[in-house]
Design an enzyme around this catalytic site. Structure first.
Site, PDB file in Angstrom:
ATOM      1  N   GLU A 172       0.803  -1.225   0.000  1.00  0.00           N
ATOM      2  CA  GLU A 172       0.000   0.000   0.000  1.00  0.00           C
ATOM      3  C   GLU A 172       0.834   1.272   0.000  1.00  0.00           C
ATOM      4  O   GLU A 172       0.789   2.060   0.970  1.00  0.00           O
ATOM      5  CB  GLU A 172      -0.957   0.021   1.197  1.00  0.00           C
ATOM      6  CG  GLU A 172      -1.909  -1.155   1.242  1.00  0.00           C
ATOM      7  CD  GLU A 172      -2.920  -1.070   2.385  1.00  0.00           C
ATOM      8  OE1 GLU A 172      -2.901  -0.069   3.129  1.00  0.00           O
ATOM      9  OE2 GLU A 172      -3.733  -1.984   2.529  1.00  0.00           O
ATOM     10  N   GLU A 360      -5.459  -8.434   0.815  1.00  0.00           N
ATOM     11  CA  GLU A 360      -6.135  -8.062   2.058  1.00  0.00           C
ATOM     12  C   GLU A 360      -7.584  -7.768   1.751  1.00  0.00           C
ATOM     13  O   GLU A 360      -7.899  -7.058   0.781  1.00  0.00           O
ATOM     14  CB  GLU A 360      -5.544  -6.776   2.677  1.00  0.00           C
ATOM     15  CG  GLU A 360      -4.245  -6.960   3.392  1.00  0.00           C
ATOM     16  CD  GLU A 360      -3.740  -5.658   4.008  1.00  0.00           C
ATOM     17  OE1 GLU A 360      -4.550  -4.791   4.396  1.00  0.00           O
ATOM     18  OE2 GLU A 360      -2.508  -5.508   4.086  1.00  0.00           O
TER      19      GLU A 360
HETATM   20  O1  IFM Z   1      -4.244  -2.827   9.195  1.00  0.00           O
HETATM   21  C1  IFM Z   1      -4.169  -2.342   7.904  1.00  0.00           C
HETATM   22  C2  IFM Z   1      -3.012  -2.964   7.152  1.00  0.00           C
HETATM   23  O2  IFM Z   1      -1.807  -2.741   7.787  1.00  0.00           O
HETATM   24  C3  IFM Z   1      -2.931  -2.383   5.759  1.00  0.00           C
HETATM   25  N1  IFM Z   1      -4.193  -2.435   5.076  1.00  0.00           N
HETATM   26  C4  IFM Z   1      -5.368  -1.982   5.782  1.00  0.00           C
HETATM   27  C5  IFM Z   1      -5.445  -2.634   7.151  1.00  0.00           C
HETATM   28  C6  IFM Z   1      -6.705  -2.138   7.890  1.00  0.00           C
HETATM   29  O3  IFM Z   1      -6.639  -0.749   8.058  1.00  0.00           O
END
Ligand code: IFM
Length: 458
Positions: A172, A360
């Site tokens: 990210e 994710e």
């Molecule tokens: O916890 C975070 C993760 O580190 C990166 N993506 C989003 C998740 C939720 O905010």
């Protein structure tokens, strides 16, 4: 209506990878152990007013000291893969300079432990824990940080690359660029467009240099990049709001997808802000746009924008528009699964993309343990709905290869500290007790159907 796990499983090919994900700073703790030195998140979380309750990563889920038990936990969920990140400040504690063998030893044990349990290892090299020493030279706003990252990447892959199943350079970059340098929410807490534009280009460059370093060590290791692409909708059908959504797409997605998958920054973005960027040196765009083996999508919630009526605001000149429905998670994020499908279709229309893993997806719900059980039905519904959309995408022909639930367990949720819980396993931080939630049991039942070849017959 949530489908039975078997019916849902039958919508995925037998080699689809079901996994769970975490990140080093969010779970490891042991921030001063075995030669690790501070990261920007250690410093940031110890400053007043930055992180809820001034929580920090000192203990977190104490995963560093409970590695074997946590690996058993992952195995008990029956998933095929584990996505984790490697802490740069454990490996090269000062960012540049000496390599810390003890840090590498920890990840050696982690990867060997996964292999021994038959679980695939998906490693991420950078999930936001920049060695603090590098901040003294400007952190991500300095070009030399990209070269420091390249060396760190090579060091890790030389040691672990033979046993990894996939590696991502960055997690990210939107967060480590815009959220950290423009919006001031994440470390180092900058609110400055010029700083952010420098962080943007040097992060993209570091990604490309990282890809070269990984391939120099292990040409066969599948390399990717994990992006939290935004599914962007205009707040209304007005031409002004539609144009705002297009600009937002350039700013939030195009500045990463463009360089990496097309070798160029978006035109509208460049004409608005290009003069404030650092020098793009000859060869930079070629380095950044080397072909990738896969990319990871982290998706949680749509972004809705309207045209910013204020005169002279910086590109993309948008303001938030209200959510379309009332459904929100406990962190306040709108729930809208179709946005995942719209996003994947749009990105594949705009760019030539390799195989995709949903690296994710998940939801924040903060219910606790009652009578030994965590009834987190809304999280289960959320995951099931998003998997349903993923199955739709597969049936439309998109190369969706896997799904990682965020997160294996409750953990340090950055600026929100420990009050926001995303785990499919509950963590009692006082006693460090893990309790598999209802969603975790459901996910295990689903993952347990894989890999079995063609589910449609079973
Ligand atoms: O916890 C975070 C993760 O580190 C990166 N993506 C989003 C998740 C939720 O905010």
């Amino acid at each position: 209506m949530i489908p039975e796990t078997k019916t849902l499983a039958g919508r995925f090919p037998g080699d689809f990878v079901f996994g769970v994900a975490t990140a080093a700073f969010q779970i490891e703790g042991a921030t001063k152990t075995d030669g690790r030195k501070p990261s920007i998140w250690d410093a940031f979380s110890n400053m007043p007013g930055r992180v809820y309750g001034r929580h920090n990563g000192d203990i977190a889920c104490d995963h560093y000291n409970r590695l074997e038990d946590d690996l058993d936990l992952i195995q008990s969920l029956g998933v095929a893969a584990y996505r984790f990140s490697i802490a740069w400040p454990r490996i090269v504690p000062e960012g540049t300079g000496p390599v810390n063998e003890k840090g590498l030893d920890f990840y050696d044990r982690l990867v060997d432990g996964l292999k021994a349990r038959g679980i695939k290892a998906f490693a991420t090299l950078y999930h936001w824990d920049l060695p603090l020493m590098l901040a003294g030279d400007g952190g991500w706003t300095a070009r030399q940080t990209a070269y420091a990252f390249q060396r760190y990447a090579r060091t890790v892959i030389a040691r672990l690359g033979d046993r990894l199943d996939a590696v991502a350079t960055f997690n990210e970059p939107w967060c480590s660029v815009w959220l950290s340098h423009l919006y001031g929410i994440h470390a180092p807490g900058e609110r400055n467009m010029d700083a952010a534009l420098h962080a943007l280009h040097f992060t993209n460059l570091a990604h490309g240099l990282g890809v070269s370093a990984i391939r120099a060590e292990r040409p066969d290791l599948p390399v990717g990049l994990v992006l939290n692409a935004h599914s962007i909708y205009p707040g209304s059908d007005d031409a002004g709001d539609r144009a705002a959504a297009d600009r937002a797409f350039d700013f939030h997605n195009g500045v990463f997808f463009g360089p990496v998958f097309k070798g160029e920054y978006p035109e509208r973005f460049l004409s608005a802000l290009g003069h404030r960027m650092p020098e793009i040196e000859p060869g930079d765009m070629e380095t950044i746009s080397q072909p990738l083996d896969w990319w990871g999508l982290n998706y949680y919630t749509p972004m809705r924008v309207a045209d910013d009526p204020a005169e002279g605001s910086d590109f993309p000149a948008t303001v938030p528009a209200p959510p379309a429905g009332d459904l929100r998670t406990d962190i306040g994020w709108e729930v809208h699964a179709p946005a995942l499908g719209d996003l994947v279709r749009k990105l594949n229309a705009d760019y030539t993309l390799p195989d995709c893993y949903i690296t994710e997806n998940g939801a924040c719900y903060n219910m606790g343990v009652e009578n030994g059980v965590v009834d987190d039905q809304p999280r289960l519904d959320y995951i099931a709905d998003h998997l349903g959309v993923t199955a739709d995408l597969i049936s439309e022909g998109y190369p969706m290869r896997g799904y990682f639930a965020w997160s294996l367990m409750d953990n340090f949720e950055w600026a929100e500290g420990y009050r926001m819980r995303f785990g499919i396993v509950h963590v009692d931080y006082e006693r460090q007790v893990r309790t598999v939630k209802k969603s975790g049991h459901w996910y295990a039942a689903l993952a347990g159907q894989f890999p079995k070849g063609n589910h449609r017959e079973g």
